[in-house]
Design an enzyme around this catalytic site. Sequence first.
Site, mmCIF file in Angstrom:
data_model
loop_
_atom_site.group_PDB
_atom_site.id
_atom_site.type_symbol
_atom_site.label_atom_id
_atom_site.label_comp_id
_atom_site.label_asym_id
_atom_site.label_seq_id
_atom_site.Cartn_x
_atom_site.Cartn_y
_atom_site.Cartn_z
ATOM 1 N N SER A 83 0.245 86.493 8.650
ATOM 2 C CA SER A 83 1.703 86.278 8.607
ATOM 3 C C SER A 83 2.274 86.146 10.024
ATOM 4 O O SER A 83 3.196 85.366 10.261
ATOM 5 C CB SER A 83 2.398 87.412 7.842
ATOM 6 O OG SER A 83 2.361 88.612 8.566
ATOM 7 N N ASN A 84 1.715 86.882 10.976
ATOM 8 C CA ASN A 84 2.172 86.730 12.365
ATOM 9 C C ASN A 84 1.786 85.366 12.921
ATOM 10 O O ASN A 84 2.574 84.733 13.630
ATOM 11 C CB ASN A 84 1.583 87.842 13.239
ATOM 12 C CG ASN A 84 2.369 89.134 13.109
ATOM 13 O OD1 ASN A 84 3.501 89.222 13.558
ATOM 14 N ND2 ASN A 84 1.778 90.121 12.462
ATOM 15 N N LEU A 155 -9.381 92.129 14.651
ATOM 16 C CA LEU A 155 -9.890 93.498 14.601
ATOM 17 C C LEU A 155 -11.142 93.782 15.427
ATOM 18 O O LEU A 155 -11.648 94.900 15.409
ATOM 19 C CB LEU A 155 -10.116 93.902 13.135
ATOM 20 C CG LEU A 155 -8.870 93.758 12.245
ATOM 21 C CD1 LEU A 155 -9.140 94.288 10.848
ATOM 22 C CD2 LEU A 155 -7.653 94.449 12.854
ATOM 23 N N HIS A 174 0.145 95.475 18.361
ATOM 24 C CA HIS A 174 -0.361 96.670 17.685
ATOM 25 C C HIS A 174 0.766 97.258 16.839
ATOM 26 O O HIS A 174 1.908 97.360 17.315
ATOM 27 C CB HIS A 174 -0.850 97.693 18.722
ATOM 28 C CG HIS A 174 -1.501 98.879 18.080
ATOM 29 N ND1 HIS A 174 -2.789 98.829 17.573
ATOM 30 C CD2 HIS A 174 -1.037 100.115 17.819
ATOM 31 C CE1 HIS A 174 -3.085 100.008 17.045
ATOM 32 N NE2 HIS A 174 -2.039 100.804 17.169
ATOM 33 N N ASP A 215 -6.606 98.579 22.901
ATOM 34 C CA ASP A 215 -5.188 98.989 22.940
ATOM 35 C C ASP A 215 -4.765 99.706 24.225
ATOM 36 O O ASP A 215 -3.861 100.539 24.200
ATOM 37 C CB ASP A 215 -4.867 99.900 21.728
ATOM 38 C CG ASP A 215 -5.172 99.217 20.410
ATOM 39 O OD1 ASP A 215 -5.012 97.990 20.326
ATOM 40 O OD2 ASP A 215 -5.571 99.915 19.465
HETATM 41 C C1 GAR Z 1 -0.273 93.292 11.979
HETATM 42 O O1 GAR Z 1 0.586 94.293 11.509
HETATM 43 C C2 GAR Z 1 -0.840 93.695 13.318
HETATM 44 O O2 GAR Z 1 0.008 94.483 14.082
HETATM 45 C C3 GAR Z 1 -2.058 94.480 12.914
HETATM 46 O O3 GAR Z 1 -2.592 93.758 11.827
HETATM 47 C C4 GAR Z 1 -1.512 93.177 11.096
HETATM 48 C C5 GAR Z 1 -1.870 91.736 10.787
HETATM 49 O O4 GAR Z 1 -0.937 91.206 9.896
HETATM 50 N N1 GAR Z 1 -2.976 94.582 14.001
HETATM 51 C C6 GAR Z 1 -3.709 95.670 14.224
HETATM 52 O O5 GAR Z 1 -3.690 96.638 13.493
HETATM 53 C C7 GAR Z 1 -4.570 95.617 15.476
HETATM 54 N N2 GAR Z 1 -4.981 96.926 15.857
HETATM 55 P P1 GAR Z 1 -0.893 89.634 9.616
HETATM 56 O O6 GAR Z 1 -2.324 89.190 9.339
HETATM 57 O O7 GAR Z 1 -0.020 89.486 8.418
HETATM 58 O O8 GAR Z 1 -0.343 88.963 10.833
#
Ligand code: GAR
Length: 257
Positions: A83-84, A155, A174, A215
Amino acid sequence: MEKNWAFWLVYPLFLTILWPFSVIFVSFFTGQFAFFKGYLTRVGSRLLGSGSAGDSVAGNYAAPSTLSAAPIHIAIFASGAGSNARKIIEYFENKGLHIKVSLIVCNVPGAGVLEIAEEKGIPSLMINKSDFAANGYVESLKNAGIDFIVLAGFLWKVPEVLVRAYPKAIINIHPALLPKYGGKGMYGARVHEAVIAAGEKESGITIHWVNEHYDEGAIIFQAKCSIDATDTPTSLANKIHALEHAHFAPTIEKLLS
Ligand code: GAR
């Protein structure tokens, strides 16, 4: 008429002061206004000693050539729904800037982000763990002309070889307020579970530079949200996603412009 020393002192000074205004004026007619405005802002802030790209964005991407109007090519690394990634792609699609998401890098076959790449017509690169650890896919990224890397829900730890190949050009998001609730194994729902279990009254997002440690790179931007007594890891995840979607792309824009 013979020019005296005062002329030779004042004339270069006058030209130096005048040129930024001339550049801005001409750029209106050549469609380069946004680019030159950003450039002059950076020059100004350096001269005045602030060195910052914006109110809440710390540090700047070291563009390969500041005066080049060539697009800056971004690779988004993602492992999940994406989604990001979608938000970032759409933000720059609609902005008409010299910033373009040109590659999606993914380590999970079938991940939602791959469908987004296909829908948007963006090439994707599927990577495997051993090659990533060994060579960071630096050659593939360089061959694809990638200038800047955005980790959006990616990840795996970024290997040193990749960090060195892209100095000051890799950022991560993060889903908590670092330095708390970060590190190996802290991702997605696990982070929200830990935050709620600790009884925190607020959480948020952190956008930071990436170094060889999970991180731990310098923080660029943070935004907060409150945690209510009724919040669950799922409802907190929704609040965090809303913050990410609102702030990630504009922060990238500030870093790159
Ligand atoms: C996001 O909330 C991001 O901050 C997190 O994974 C999600 C991905 O969402 N990242 C971590 O936890 C990294 N340590 P998305 O696939 O919908 O963008």
